[in-house]
Design a protein around this motif. Sequence first.
Motif, PDB file in Angstrom:
ATOM      1  N   UNK A 207       0.790  -1.227   0.000  1.00  0.00           N
ATOM      2  CA  UNK A 207       0.000   0.000   0.000  1.00  0.00           C
ATOM      3  C   UNK A 207       0.824   1.279   0.000  1.00  0.00           C
ATOM      4  N   UNK A 208       2.133   1.183  -0.178  1.00  0.00           N
ATOM      5  CA  UNK A 208       3.001   2.364  -0.120  1.00  0.00           C
ATOM      6  C   UNK A 208       2.556   3.417  -1.137  1.00  0.00           C
ATOM      7  N   UNK A 209       2.525   4.654  -0.675  1.00  0.00           N
ATOM      8  CA  UNK A 209       2.074   5.757  -1.535  1.00  0.00           C
ATOM      9  C   UNK A 209       3.015   6.941  -1.381  1.00  0.00           C
ATOM     10  N   UNK A 210       3.333   7.599  -2.496  1.00  0.00           N
ATOM     11  CA  UNK A 210       4.077   8.861  -2.412  1.00  0.00           C
ATOM     12  C   UNK A 210       3.747   9.718  -3.622  1.00  0.00           C
ATOM     13  N   UNK A 211       3.940  11.030  -3.440  1.00  0.00           N
ATOM     14  CA  UNK A 211       3.695  11.955  -4.542  1.00  0.00           C
ATOM     15  C   UNK A 211       4.821  11.858  -5.560  1.00  0.00           C
ATOM     16  N   UNK A 212       4.443  12.052  -6.824  1.00  0.00           N
ATOM     17  CA  UNK A 212       5.417  11.953  -7.920  1.00  0.00           C
ATOM     18  C   UNK A 212       5.878  13.330  -8.414  1.00  0.00           C
ATOM     19  N   UNK A 213       5.431  14.398  -7.733  1.00  0.00           N
ATOM     20  CA  UNK A 213       5.708  15.740  -8.261  1.00  0.00           C
ATOM     21  C   UNK A 213       6.351  16.676  -7.239  1.00  0.00           C
ATOM     22  N   UNK A 214       7.085  16.114  -6.281  1.00  0.00           N
ATOM     23  CA  UNK A 214       7.761  16.965  -5.303  1.00  0.00           C
ATOM     24  C   UNK A 214       8.771  17.870  -6.023  1.00  0.00           C
TER      25      UNK A 214
END
Length: 425
Positions: free
Chosen positions: A408-415
């Motif tokens: 379920x790992x989630x992170x933003x792709x637009x930092x």
Amino acid sequence: MRVLVIGSGAREHALVWKLAQSPRVTKIYAAPGNPGMGPYAERVALGVNQLHDLASFAENNAIDFTVVGPEAPLIEGIVDLFRRRGLNVFGPDKAGAALEGSKAFTKELLTQAGIPTAQHQTFNDYTKARAYLDQHGAPIVVKADGNAAGKGAIVALDMETAQEALKQMMVDRVFGSAGDIVVLEDYLEGDEIGATAICNGTSFLPLALSQDHKRALDNDQGLNTGGMGVFTPLPFVDAATSERIYNEVIAATLNAMQQTGVNFTGVLYSNIMLTASGPKVIEHNTRFGDPETQAFMLLLKEDILNVLEFASGRQVDPNALWYPGSAVSLTLASGGYPGGYRSGLPIKGIEEANKLEGVQVFHAGTALKDDQLVTAGGRVLSVVARGNNLQEAVDRVYDAARYISFEGMHYRKDIAHRGLEAIKH
């Protein structure tokens, strides 16, 4: 020097990691710490709100210097307690921490001192607050006065959201007593950034400007979080604007506090909106930001102990603080965060990520279960990278994130998208 770091998040892990590099530090304790701190610090089974137990530990273990990470113990007066016992501690006293502990106090201080901020009204009566809200209309910002762990400010772009936020704070009391007083303020448009300084009364050491990404999803969509990533420095803020921020916000706030009889020491970390009419204060924080600190620690060249000791009179050269280049911090979050999420999920790949050039992974919400590292929070890890320029730092941080996995790992792709856009233009 024997050092105690209070806290358990990625911010504190980053501070411990950097303190371990100081030739002046001989021993580090972390209370309560996290599994990632193991190579650098001895963990102590004390919570951040066990103020008297923490002070006794510092006394009994000959601690020379204590660094307080989170806001809650500062607001509760841990610095006052330590100082009464003759203990050396970094952070503001309870009166200074009111800049973060009470939104109403801060707004009043800013207004009286002529420091630029949004127009506002403060209420302790729900009926009167609702009447003002209905008259004002949306967009508007609804803020719980007290400490709500970073979740007490609701940017309401429509009336339904604003009315629900006000009801939840003052009627349903979702933030407890923190919402007994509510600040309703005008919505500001522009780029939101952070300005951080180490302070000693009216003197301060400016650190780098930074930009956090608070929304959970790309393109600044989704719910507000504790921070999904940050980058520093900011290519879209020129030297004149930066100087204006530190003079008109940081210096002016320290002077205003001095006028009230408060000698502010420690970190002043201000959220600022770059509006068409100039920088305006959104709110003040009286501790290091998270995830800002993680990026700062990778970019910091100076001994962190020297930097912290500026607050007690040490002289530090502001022009020799940083490595050249940029740093980016990326939050790896649990699926569903900031809503409901699962914990206890095995984490893999941190060692591989840490082997990459210019990369360091800091633990935020992790635990050990049968010698296996597992998730134990919404924000699980901070992956941080330093590069010779912003693009290199961004590339490195996302390369490193691909090595790490948990269900379920989630992170933003637009930092850092705003910084990359500024460089292109």
